[in-house]
Design an enzyme around this catalytic site. Structure first.
Site, PDB file in Angstrom:
ATOM      1  N   ASP A 134      85.160  75.476  -5.499  1.00  0.00           N
ATOM      2  CA  ASP A 134      84.620  75.729  -4.125  1.00  0.00           C
ATOM      3  C   ASP A 134      82.917  75.569  -3.766  1.00  0.00           C
ATOM      4  OD1 ASP A 134      87.193  76.780  -3.825  1.00  0.00           O
ATOM      5  OD2 ASP A 134      86.234  78.798  -3.413  1.00  0.00           O
ATOM      6  N   CYS A 192     111.434  73.670   8.574  1.00  0.00           N
ATOM      7  CA  CYS A 192     111.028  74.853   7.949  1.00  0.00           C
ATOM      8  C   CYS A 192     109.854  75.298   8.839  1.00  0.00           C
ATOM      9  CB  CYS A 192     110.727  75.153   6.370  1.00  0.00           C
ATOM     10  SG  CYS A 192     110.143  76.645   6.104  1.00  0.00           S
ATOM     11  N   CYS A 240     101.509  83.706   4.741  1.00  0.00           N
ATOM     12  CA  CYS A 240     102.254  82.404   4.728  1.00  0.00           C
ATOM     13  C   CYS A 240     102.723  81.837   3.375  1.00  0.00           C
ATOM     14  CB  CYS A 240     101.171  81.659   5.714  1.00  0.00           C
ATOM     15  SG  CYS A 240      99.581  81.301   5.027  1.00  0.00           S
TER      16      CYS A 240
HETATM   17  C1  B12 Z   1      87.121  77.308   3.860  1.00  0.00           C
HETATM   18  C2  B12 Z   1      88.265  77.552   3.086  1.00  0.00           C
HETATM   19  C3  B12 Z   1      89.067  78.805   3.643  1.00  0.00           C
HETATM   20  C4  B12 Z   1      89.129  79.174   4.827  1.00  0.00           C
HETATM   21  C5  B12 Z   1      90.227  78.218   5.635  1.00  0.00           C
HETATM   22  C6  B12 Z   1      91.420  77.844   4.900  1.00  0.00           C
HETATM   23  C7  B12 Z   1      92.134  76.441   5.014  1.00  0.00           C
HETATM   24  N1  B12 Z   1      93.427  76.425   5.092  1.00  0.00           N
HETATM   25  O1  B12 Z   1      91.634  75.597   4.766  1.00  0.00           O
HETATM   26  C8  B12 Z   1      89.961  80.463   4.918  1.00  0.00           C
HETATM   27  C9  B12 Z   1      88.950  81.770   4.732  1.00  0.00           C
HETATM   28  C10 B12 Z   1      90.843  80.870   6.086  1.00  0.00           C
HETATM   29  C11 B12 Z   1      90.605  80.619   3.538  1.00  0.00           C
HETATM   30  C12 B12 Z   1      91.552  81.287   3.219  1.00  0.00           C
HETATM   31  C13 B12 Z   1      92.452  81.114   2.093  1.00  0.00           C
HETATM   32  N2  B12 Z   1      92.048  80.210   1.059  1.00  0.00           N
HETATM   33 CO1  B12 Z   1      90.722  79.049   0.737  1.00  0.00          CO
HETATM   34  N3  B12 Z   1      89.171  77.810   0.897  1.00  0.00           N
HETATM   35  C14 B12 Z   1      88.485  77.274   1.592  1.00  0.00           C
HETATM   36  C15 B12 Z   1      87.777  75.982   1.146  1.00  0.00           C
HETATM   37  C16 B12 Z   1      86.223  76.502   0.784  1.00  0.00           C
HETATM   38  C17 B12 Z   1      87.636  74.605   1.798  1.00  0.00           C
HETATM   39  C18 B12 Z   1      88.993  74.334   2.538  1.00  0.00           C
HETATM   40  C19 B12 Z   1      88.481  73.256   3.955  1.00  0.00           C
HETATM   41  O2  B12 Z   1      87.800  72.575   3.719  1.00  0.00           O
HETATM   42  N4  B12 Z   1      89.170  73.838   5.074  1.00  0.00           N
HETATM   43  C20 B12 Z   1      89.046  73.202   6.211  1.00  0.00           C
HETATM   44  C21 B12 Z   1      90.338  72.444   6.658  1.00  0.00           C
HETATM   45  C22 B12 Z   1      89.858  71.316   7.689  1.00  0.00           C
HETATM   46  O3  B12 Z   1      90.559  71.601   5.541  1.00  0.00           O
HETATM   47  P1  B12 Z   1      91.904  71.361   5.266  1.00  0.00           P
HETATM   48  O4  B12 Z   1      92.919  72.489   5.274  1.00  0.00           O
HETATM   49  O5  B12 Z   1      91.877  70.719   3.860  1.00  0.00           O
HETATM   50  O6  B12 Z   1      92.310  70.290   6.341  1.00  0.00           O
HETATM   51  C23 B12 Z   1      93.400  69.555   6.356  1.00  0.00           C
HETATM   52  C24 B12 Z   1      94.793  69.935   7.230  1.00  0.00           C
HETATM   53  O7  B12 Z   1      94.293  71.243   7.797  1.00  0.00           O
HETATM   54  C25 B12 Z   1      94.749  69.009   8.229  1.00  0.00           C
HETATM   55  N5  B12 Z   1      94.133  69.418   9.738  1.00  0.00           N
HETATM   56  C26 B12 Z   1      93.089  69.801   9.917  1.00  0.00           C
HETATM   57  N6  B12 Z   1      93.105  69.854  11.403  1.00  0.00           N
HETATM   58  C27 B12 Z   1      94.245  69.162  11.892  1.00  0.00           C
HETATM   59  C28 B12 Z   1      94.429  69.142  13.051  1.00  0.00           C
HETATM   60  C29 B12 Z   1      96.070  68.782  13.370  1.00  0.00           C
HETATM   61  C30 B12 Z   1      96.326  68.574  14.701  1.00  0.00           C
HETATM   62  C31 B12 Z   1      96.786  68.107  12.084  1.00  0.00           C
HETATM   63  C32 B12 Z   1      98.039  67.817  12.421  1.00  0.00           C
HETATM   64  C33 B12 Z   1      96.205  68.412  10.878  1.00  0.00           C
HETATM   65  C34 B12 Z   1      95.087  69.098  10.789  1.00  0.00           C
HETATM   66  O8  B12 Z   1      94.064  67.979   7.972  1.00  0.00           O
HETATM   67  C35 B12 Z   1      93.173  68.032   7.006  1.00  0.00           C
HETATM   68  C36 B12 Z   1      92.706  67.092   6.254  1.00  0.00           C
HETATM   69  O9  B12 Z   1      93.839  66.456   5.786  1.00  0.00           O
HETATM   70  C37 B12 Z   1      88.721  75.398  -0.156  1.00  0.00           C
HETATM   71  C38 B12 Z   1      88.049  74.816  -1.383  1.00  0.00           C
HETATM   72  C39 B12 Z   1      87.308  73.660  -1.170  1.00  0.00           C
HETATM   73  N7  B12 Z   1      86.034  73.368  -1.470  1.00  0.00           N
HETATM   74  O10 B12 Z   1      88.171  72.614  -0.771  1.00  0.00           O
HETATM   75  C40 B12 Z   1      89.242  76.906  -0.510  1.00  0.00           C
HETATM   76  C41 B12 Z   1      90.986  76.885  -1.042  1.00  0.00           C
HETATM   77  C42 B12 Z   1      91.451  75.894   0.351  1.00  0.00           C
HETATM   78  N8  B12 Z   1      91.276  78.427  -0.522  1.00  0.00           N
HETATM   79  C43 B12 Z   1      92.318  78.707  -1.272  1.00  0.00           C
HETATM   80  C44 B12 Z   1      93.044  79.830  -1.483  1.00  0.00           C
HETATM   81  C45 B12 Z   1      93.906  80.353  -2.626  1.00  0.00           C
HETATM   82  C46 B12 Z   1      92.912  80.553  -0.035  1.00  0.00           C
HETATM   83  C47 B12 Z   1      93.912  81.793   0.305  1.00  0.00           C
HETATM   84  C48 B12 Z   1      95.117  81.719  -0.317  1.00  0.00           C
HETATM   85  C49 B12 Z   1      93.250  83.061  -0.158  1.00  0.00           C
HETATM   86  C50 B12 Z   1      93.721  84.442   0.154  1.00  0.00           C
HETATM   87  N9  B12 Z   1      94.548  84.699  -0.265  1.00  0.00           N
HETATM   88  O11 B12 Z   1      93.394  85.061   1.154  1.00  0.00           O
HETATM   89  C51 B12 Z   1      93.727  81.676   1.935  1.00  0.00           C
HETATM   90  C52 B12 Z   1      94.806  80.898   2.353  1.00  0.00           C
HETATM   91  C53 B12 Z   1      94.938  80.718   3.885  1.00  0.00           C
HETATM   92  C54 B12 Z   1      95.537  79.500   4.121  1.00  0.00           C
HETATM   93  N10 B12 Z   1      96.608  79.687   4.953  1.00  0.00           N
HETATM   94  O12 B12 Z   1      95.083  78.517   4.066  1.00  0.00           O
HETATM   95  C55 B12 Z   1      92.522  77.606  -2.418  1.00  0.00           C
HETATM   96  C56 B12 Z   1      93.698  76.712  -2.165  1.00  0.00           C
HETATM   97  C57 B12 Z   1      94.819  76.418  -3.310  1.00  0.00           C
HETATM   98  C58 B12 Z   1      95.907  75.593  -2.959  1.00  0.00           C
HETATM   99  N11 B12 Z   1      97.040  75.648  -3.376  1.00  0.00           N
HETATM  100  O13 B12 Z   1      96.105  75.157  -1.580  1.00  0.00           O
HETATM  101  C59 B12 Z   1      91.206  76.609  -2.326  1.00  0.00           C
HETATM  102  C60 B12 Z   1      91.424  75.041  -2.507  1.00  0.00           C
HETATM  103  C61 B12 Z   1      90.284  77.188  -3.225  1.00  0.00           C
HETATM  104  C62 B12 Z   1      90.433  76.944  -4.757  1.00  0.00           C
HETATM  105  N12 B12 Z   1      89.540  76.263  -5.386  1.00  0.00           N
HETATM  106  O14 B12 Z   1      91.550  76.702  -5.246  1.00  0.00           O
HETATM  107  N13 B12 Z   1      90.039  79.430   2.703  1.00  0.00           N
HETATM  108  S1  SF4 Z   2     104.531  75.535   4.016  1.00  0.00           S
HETATM  109 FE1  SF4 Z   2     105.405  76.688   6.015  1.00  0.00          FE
HETATM  110  S2  SF4 Z   2     106.787  74.929   6.917  1.00  0.00           S
HETATM  111 FE2  SF4 Z   2     106.264  74.084   4.584  1.00  0.00          FE
HETATM  112  S3  SF4 Z   2     107.759  74.760   3.370  1.00  0.00           S
HETATM  113 FE3  SF4 Z   2     106.401  76.556   3.241  1.00  0.00          FE
HETATM  114  S4  SF4 Z   2     106.783  78.003   4.819  1.00  0.00           S
HETATM  115 FE4  SF4 Z   2     108.163  76.116   5.174  1.00  0.00          FE
HETATM  116  S1  SF4 Z   3      96.531  85.526   8.544  1.00  0.00           S
HETATM  117 FE1  SF4 Z   3      97.506  85.371   6.542  1.00  0.00          FE
HETATM  118  S2  SF4 Z   3      99.551  84.115   7.104  1.00  0.00           S
HETATM  119 FE2  SF4 Z   3      98.169  84.025   8.787  1.00  0.00          FE
HETATM  120  S3  SF4 Z   3      97.206  81.858   8.124  1.00  0.00           S
HETATM  121 FE3  SF4 Z   3      95.857  83.596   7.403  1.00  0.00          FE
HETATM  122  S4  SF4 Z   3      96.693  83.813   5.263  1.00  0.00           S
HETATM  123 FE4  SF4 Z   3      98.379  82.677   6.360  1.00  0.00          FE
END
Ligand code: B12
Ligand code: SF4
Ligand code: SF4
Length: 318
Positions: A134, A192, A240
Site C-alpha cells: 500500500d 455469477c 462481497c
Molecule cells: C484504495 C484501496 C481501497 C478502496 C478501494 C477498493 C478497490 N476495490 O480498489 C477501499 C477503501 C474501498 C478498499 C477496500 C478494501 N480493500 Co483495499 N486497497 C486500496 C488500495 C490502496 C488501492 C487500490 C486502487 O487503486 N483502487 C482503485 C481502482 C481504480 O483500482 P482497481 O480496482 O485496481 O481498478 C481496476 C478495476 O476496478 C477496473 N475498473 C475501474 N474502473 C472501471 C470501470 C469499468 C466500466 C470497468 C469495466 C472496470 C473498471 O479497472 C481498473 C484497472 O484494471 C490497494 C493497495 C494498492 N496499492 O493497490 C488496497 C487493496 C486493493 N485492498 C485490499 C483489501 C484487502 C481491501 C478490503 C478487503 C478490506 C476490507 N475488508 O474492508 C476492502 C475490499 C473492498 C472491495 N470490494 O474492493 C487488498 C486486496 C487484495 C486482493 N486479494 O485483491 C489490497 C491490494 C491491499 C493489499 N496490499 O493487499 N481498498
Molecule cells: S467476484 Fe463476484 S461475480 Fe465474480 S465469482 Fe465472486 S461473487 Fe461471483
Molecule cells: S460495502 Fe462491502 S460488499 Fe459492498 S463493495 Fe464494499 S466491501 Fe464489498
C-alpha cells in the site's frame, strides 16, 4: 537479461519460507487499458473521501520518482483468512473484517519480505529493490494480475482459482531487467453476480467500485463526524468476498487458511469480542495499537461503534 523462470525457481524456496503462498513476476508497466480505467475512476470521483488517491498519479501509473527506473516487479501474496474466526464472527453482535483481526498486515509483510530483499540485494548488488505494501502507491491488483496471481473479479478483488481472494499483496520493484512470459489467469466470474447482489450499499458495478459508497471506505477512510450506515460493521467489510463462490465453496473445500499466527483472531475475539463495543481510548490503543485499524482515530472508532449499536437495535426491533 534474466529469465523470470530462472529467478522464480531460485527464489521459490526463500519466498515460500517467508510465508508467501502466491508469487509471480511482471514488467514494471501498467497496461494502457488499466491506466485509462484508473484515471476515469478518479475523474468520476469514485475515490470518495480518499483525497490522497489522486496525488502521485505519475508514481502510481508510471513508477516515477521512486529513486530508480523500475523495470520489473516481483509480486507476492499471503493468505489471511482464519476459518476459526468465521465461526466466532457468527456469534458476535457486530461485524469486524477478518483483514483487521490480527497484526497489521503492512508490518507483517514488511517483516516477511525483509530476508528476501536481503537475498536479492546480495545476489544482484548493482541493482535496486524497493518494497511496497500500500505504502508505495502502485496498482497492486493490476500488477498481481499481470504476474499471473489471479483475475480481478466483479467485486474488484484479485481472486486466485485455488486460494480465493482473502490474501494480501505486496510488490518488490526493481531495476533488474527480467524477461517475463505473459501468464494470465482467465476471468472465472462468468454469469455469477453474488457480490453485486449482496453489497448492501450498491457500491459495486461489475468490475468497478464506487469507493465512496463502500463500507470499508466509510469505516476506515472517512474522517467525517457523520458517515452513512455501515450495516453493523465497525472496521472494513467482507460481504462481497464472503459470498464469492471462489472463497465460500472452492477455497473453503480445499481448507485454505492462513499459516501465519499474526493473522489469526487475537485472544480478544476468541474470549470476549462484545467487550469491543465498550472500549475507551486506552482499551482501543492497547488492543488495536498493532492492528491494521491502528490508523483509525479513536473518534472514528467510537463513531463506528455507535452507528453499529444503532444497527443492532434496529435489527432487534424488526
Ligand atoms: C484504495 C484501496 C481501497 C478502496 C478501494 C477498493 C478497490 N476495490 O480498489 C477501499 C477503501 C474501498 C478498499 C477496500 C478494501 N480493500 Co483495499 N486497497 C486500496 C488500495 C490502496 C488501492 C487500490 C486502487 O487503486 N483502487 C482503485 C481502482 C481504480 O483500482 P482497481 O480496482 O485496481 O481498478 C481496476 C478495476 O476496478 C477496473 N475498473 C475501474 N474502473 C472501471 C470501470 C469499468 C466500466 C470497468 C469495466 C472496470 C473498471 O479497472 C481498473 C484497472 O484494471 C490497494 C493497495 C494498492 N496499492 O493497490 C488496497 C487493496 C486493493 N485492498 C485490499 C483489501 C484487502 C481491501 C478490503 C478487503 C478490506 C476490507 N475488508 O474492508 C476492502 C475490499 C473492498 C472491495 N470490494 O474492493 C487488498 C486486496 C487484495 C486482493 N486479494 O485483491 C489490497 C491490494 C491491499 C493489499 N496490499 O493487499 N481498498
Ligand atoms: S467476484 Fe463476484 S461475480 Fe465474480 S465469482 Fe465472486 S461473487 Fe461471483
Ligand atoms: S460495502 Fe462491502 S460488499 Fe459492498 S463493495 Fe464494499 S466491501 Fe464489498
Amino acid at each position: 537479461m534474466i529469465e523470470s523462470k530462472e529467478i522464480i525457481s531460485e527464489l521459490a524456496e526463500p519466498i515460500e519460507n517467508s510465508g508467501f503462498e502466491l508469487y509471480g513476476i511482471c514488467k514494471a508497466f501498467v497496461p494502457e487499458e488499466d491506466k485509462t480505467k484508473i484515471l476515469s475512476w478518479v475523474k468520476n470521483g469514485n475515490h470518495g473521501r480518499m483525497d490522497w488517491y489522486p496525488k502521485n498519479m505519475e508514481l502510481r501509473l508510471e513508477f516515477k520518482n521512486i529513486g530508480f527506473e523500475a523495470r520489473s516487479v516481483i509480486v507476492l501474496g499471503t493468505i489471511y483468512n482464519d476459518p476459526e474466526y468465521d465461526k466466532i464472527s457468527k456469534t458476535m453482535s457486530f461485524r469486524f473484517s477478518k483483514y483487521a483481526i490480527g497484526e497489521d498486515y503492512h508490518r507483517v509483510l514488511k517483516k516477511s519480505a525483509a530476508s528476501l530483499l536481503e537475498t536479492l540485494q546480495k545476489k544482484y548488488p548493482h541493482h535496486r529493490f524497493r518494497q511496497g505494501v500500500d505504502s508505495l502507491p502502485v496498482p497492486e491488483k493490476v500488477l498481481a494480475r499481470e504476474a499471473g496471481l489471479g483475475w480481478i473479479g466483479k467485486n474488484t478483488n484479485l481472486i486466485h482459482p485455488e486460494f480465493g481472494s482473502f490474501f494480501f499483496l505486496t510488490v518488490l520493484l526493481t531495476d533488474l531487467p527480467i524477461h517475463t512470459v505473459a501468464v494470465s489467469v482467465r476471468d472465472r466470474c462468468g454469469t455469477c453476480t453474488a457480490c453485486l447482489d449482496a453489497c448492501p450499499t450498491g457500491a459495486l458495478r461489475p468490475y468497478e467500485i464506487d469507493a465512496g459508497k463502500c463500507i470499508s471506505h466509510h469505516t476506515l477512510e472517512d474522517r467525517s463526524d457523520v458517515i452513512p450506515d455501515t450495516f453493523g460493521w465497525i472496521a472494513g467489510c467482507d460481504i462481497c468476498q464472503d459470498v464469492c463462490p471462489w472463497n465460500r465453496v472452492k477455497a473453503a473445500k480445499k481448507g485454505v487458511r492462513t499459516r501465519r499466527e499474526e493473522f489469526k483472531a487475537r485472544a480478544l475475539f476468541r474470549e470476549n469480542p462484545d467487550s469491543i463495543l465498550g472500549f475507551d481510548e486506552e482499551d482501543f490503543r492497547g488492543n488495536f495499537g498493532d492492528s491494521a485499524i491502528s490508523r483509525m482515530s479513536f473518534s472514528m472508532f467510537r463513531r463506528n461503534v455507535e452507528l453499529c449499536k444503532r444497527s443492532i437495535e434496529r435489527e432487534k426491533e424488526s
